[in-house]
Design a protein around this motif. Structure first.
Motif, PDB file in Angstrom:
ATOM      1  N   ASN A   1       0.817  -1.222   0.000  1.00  0.00           N
ATOM      2  CA  ASN A   1       0.000   0.000   0.000  1.00  0.00           C
ATOM      3  C   ASN A   1       0.845   1.265   0.000  1.00  0.00           C
ATOM      4  N   GLY A   2       2.124   1.136  -0.253  1.00  0.00           N
ATOM      5  CA  GLY A   2       3.000   2.305  -0.263  1.00  0.00           C
ATOM      6  C   GLY A   2       3.554   2.641   1.104  1.00  0.00           C
ATOM      7  N   GLY A   3       3.107   1.927   2.128  1.00  0.00           N
ATOM      8  CA  GLY A   3       3.610   2.154   3.468  1.00  0.00           C
ATOM      9  C   GLY A   3       4.948   1.456   3.664  1.00  0.00           C
ATOM     10  N   ASN A   4       5.518   1.618   4.876  1.00  0.00           N
ATOM     11  CA  ASN A   4       6.815   1.013   5.192  1.00  0.00           C
ATOM     12  C   ASN A   4       7.810   1.303   4.067  1.00  0.00           C
ATOM     13  N   LEU A   5       7.966   2.548   3.750  1.00  0.00           N
ATOM     14  CA  LEU A   5       8.829   2.954   2.650  1.00  0.00           C
ATOM     15  C   LEU A   5      10.275   3.062   3.144  1.00  0.00           C
ATOM     16  N   TYR A   6      11.168   2.355   2.473  1.00  0.00           N
ATOM     17  CA  TYR A   6      12.572   2.329   2.860  1.00  0.00           C
ATOM     18  C   TYR A   6      13.445   2.827   1.711  1.00  0.00           C
ATOM     19  N   TYR A   7      14.510   3.507   2.079  1.00  0.00           N
ATOM     20  CA  TYR A   7      15.511   3.932   1.112  1.00  0.00           C
ATOM     21  C   TYR A   7      16.900   3.574   1.637  1.00  0.00           C
ATOM     22  N   ALA A   8      17.783   3.237   0.722  1.00  0.00           N
ATOM     23  CA  ALA A   8      19.187   3.112   1.093  1.00  0.00           C
ATOM     24  C   ALA A   8      19.715   4.496   1.434  1.00  0.00           C
ATOM     25  N   ASP A   9      20.653   4.546   2.359  1.00  0.00           N
ATOM     26  CA  ASP A   9      21.176   5.840   2.796  1.00  0.00           C
ATOM     27  C   ASP A   9      21.755   6.658   1.638  1.00  0.00           C
ATOM     28  N   PHE A  10      22.338   5.982   0.672  1.00  0.00           N
ATOM     29  CA  PHE A  10      23.028   6.718  -0.386  1.00  0.00           C
ATOM     30  C   PHE A  10      22.062   7.369  -1.391  1.00  0.00           C
ATOM     31  N   VAL A  11      20.750   7.117  -1.266  1.00  0.00           N
ATOM     32  CA  VAL A  11      19.790   7.761  -2.172  1.00  0.00           C
ATOM     33  C   VAL A  11      18.776   8.641  -1.453  1.00  0.00           C
ATOM     34  N   LYS A  12      18.835   8.649  -0.145  1.00  0.00           N
ATOM     35  CA  LYS A  12      17.877   9.456   0.609  1.00  0.00           C
ATOM     36  C   LYS A  12      17.966  10.926   0.225  1.00  0.00           C
ATOM     37  N   GLY A  13      16.803  11.500  -0.028  1.00  0.00           N
ATOM     38  CA  GLY A  13      16.745  12.902  -0.415  1.00  0.00           C
ATOM     39  C   GLY A  13      16.920  13.132  -1.903  1.00  0.00           C
ATOM     40  N   ARG A  14      17.304  12.093  -2.632  1.00  0.00           N
ATOM     41  CA  ARG A  14      17.512  12.236  -4.080  1.00  0.00           C
ATOM     42  C   ARG A  14      16.545  11.377  -4.883  1.00  0.00           C
ATOM     43  N   PHE A  15      16.251  10.181  -4.407  1.00  0.00           N
ATOM     44  CA  PHE A  15      15.379   9.246  -5.124  1.00  0.00           C
ATOM     45  C   PHE A  15      14.026   9.162  -4.411  1.00  0.00           C
ATOM     46  N   THR A  16      12.983   8.939  -5.212  1.00  0.00           N
ATOM     47  CA  THR A  16      11.648   8.784  -4.656  1.00  0.00           C
ATOM     48  C   THR A  16      10.979   7.553  -5.259  1.00  0.00           C
ATOM     49  N   PHE A  17      10.577   6.658  -4.377  1.00  0.00           N
ATOM     50  CA  PHE A  17       9.851   5.461  -4.781  1.00  0.00           C
ATOM     51  C   PHE A  17       8.361   5.776  -4.754  1.00  0.00           C
ATOM     52  N   SER A  18       7.634   5.322  -5.765  1.00  0.00           N
ATOM     53  CA  SER A  18       6.184   5.477  -5.746  1.00  0.00           C
ATOM     54  C   SER A  18       5.555   4.299  -6.483  1.00  0.00           C
ATOM     55  N   ARG A  19       4.289   4.147  -6.279  1.00  0.00           N
ATOM     56  CA  ARG A  19       3.594   3.037  -6.935  1.00  0.00           C
ATOM     57  C   ARG A  19       2.184   3.453  -7.288  1.00  0.00           C
ATOM     58  N   ASP A  20       1.698   2.906  -8.381  1.00  0.00           N
ATOM     59  CA  ASP A  20       0.329   3.113  -8.822  1.00  0.00           C
ATOM     60  C   ASP A  20      -0.294   1.733  -8.958  1.00  0.00           C
ATOM     61  N   ASN A  21      -0.934   1.304  -7.894  1.00  0.00           N
ATOM     62  CA  ASN A  21      -1.476  -0.054  -7.893  1.00  0.00           C
ATOM     63  C   ASN A  21      -2.577  -0.233  -8.935  1.00  0.00           C
ATOM     64  N   ALA A  22      -3.307   0.817  -9.204  1.00  0.00           N
ATOM     65  CA  ALA A  22      -4.377   0.719 -10.211  1.00  0.00           C
ATOM     66  C   ALA A  22      -3.804   0.436 -11.601  1.00  0.00           C
ATOM     67  N   GLN A  23      -2.617   0.995 -11.863  1.00  0.00           N
ATOM     68  CA  GLN A  23      -1.959   0.792 -13.157  1.00  0.00           C
ATOM     69  C   GLN A  23      -0.965  -0.362 -13.126  1.00  0.00           C
ATOM     70  N   ASN A  24      -0.777  -0.941 -11.947  1.00  0.00           N
ATOM     71  CA  ASN A  24       0.145  -2.068 -11.794  1.00  0.00           C
ATOM     72  C   ASN A  24       1.584  -1.671 -12.137  1.00  0.00           C
ATOM     73  N   VAL A  25       1.983  -0.499 -11.670  1.00  0.00           N
ATOM     74  CA  VAL A  25       3.298   0.040 -11.996  1.00  0.00           C
ATOM     75  C   VAL A  25       3.946   0.624 -10.732  1.00  0.00           C
ATOM     76  N   VAL A  26       5.253   0.467 -10.630  1.00  0.00           N
ATOM     77  CA  VAL A  26       6.022   1.172  -9.599  1.00  0.00           C
ATOM     78  C   VAL A  26       7.065   2.034 -10.297  1.00  0.00           C
ATOM     79  N   TYR A  27       7.474   3.085  -9.617  1.00  0.00           N
ATOM     80  CA  TYR A  27       8.391   4.059 -10.208  1.00  0.00           C
ATOM     81  C   TYR A  27       9.569   4.322  -9.270  1.00  0.00           C
ATOM     82  N   LEU A  28      10.620   4.818  -9.860  1.00  0.00           N
ATOM     83  CA  LEU A  28      11.742   5.330  -9.086  1.00  0.00           C
ATOM     84  C   LEU A  28      12.182   6.634  -9.742  1.00  0.00           C
TER      85      LEU A  28
END
Length: 126
Positions: free
Chosen positions: A52-79
């Motif tokens: 559901n997009g919860g429990n979102l984790y990032y590696a330390d080396f990408v924090k603040g630069r990369f964003t994970f997201s997902r669109d479950n209706a479209q069956n797609v995840v993004y970075l």
């Protein structure tokens, strides 16, 4: 089946947005993650979340630069990758686990993901 796309060549400081489309499996029922593997290095965790997009984790080396997201209706995840650095150069993989939830080691460990995309190359020029 997972299909990753969106990689390419970009200058340092630039941005790219990776997509991972799922077929034959519902993203909305899975924890999803992004991993990467640079030449000569082991594959490493980048980002991931629960179904559901919860429990979102990032590696330390990408924090603040990369964003994970997902669109479950479209069956797609993004970075979304911003402020790219030369050291971000790698093949990026999306992965799906059989569990709904991304939690701690279960989110970071590639052994906890069963389904993998083919990877998309990201090359950052300095």
């Amino acid at each position: 089946q997972l299909q990753a796309s969106g990689g390419g060549l970009v200058q340092a400081g630039g941005s790219l947005k990776l997509s991972c489309a799922a077929s034959g499996r519902t993203v909305s029922r899975s924890k999803m993650g992004w991993f990467r593997q640079a030449p000569g290095k082991e594959r490493e965790f980048v980002a991931g979340s629960s179904w559901n997009g919860g429990n979102l984790y990032y590696a330390d080396f990408v924090k603040g630069r990369f964003t994970f997201s997902r669109d479950n209706a479209q069956n797609v995840v993004y970075l979304q990758m911003n402020s790219l650095k030369f050291e971000d150069t790698a093949v990026y993989y999306c992965a799906a686990g059989e569990s709904y939830y991304c939690s701690g080691y279960g989110c970071h460990s590639e052994a906890r993901y069963k389904y993998w995309g083919q990877g998309t190359q990201v090359t950052v020029s300095s």
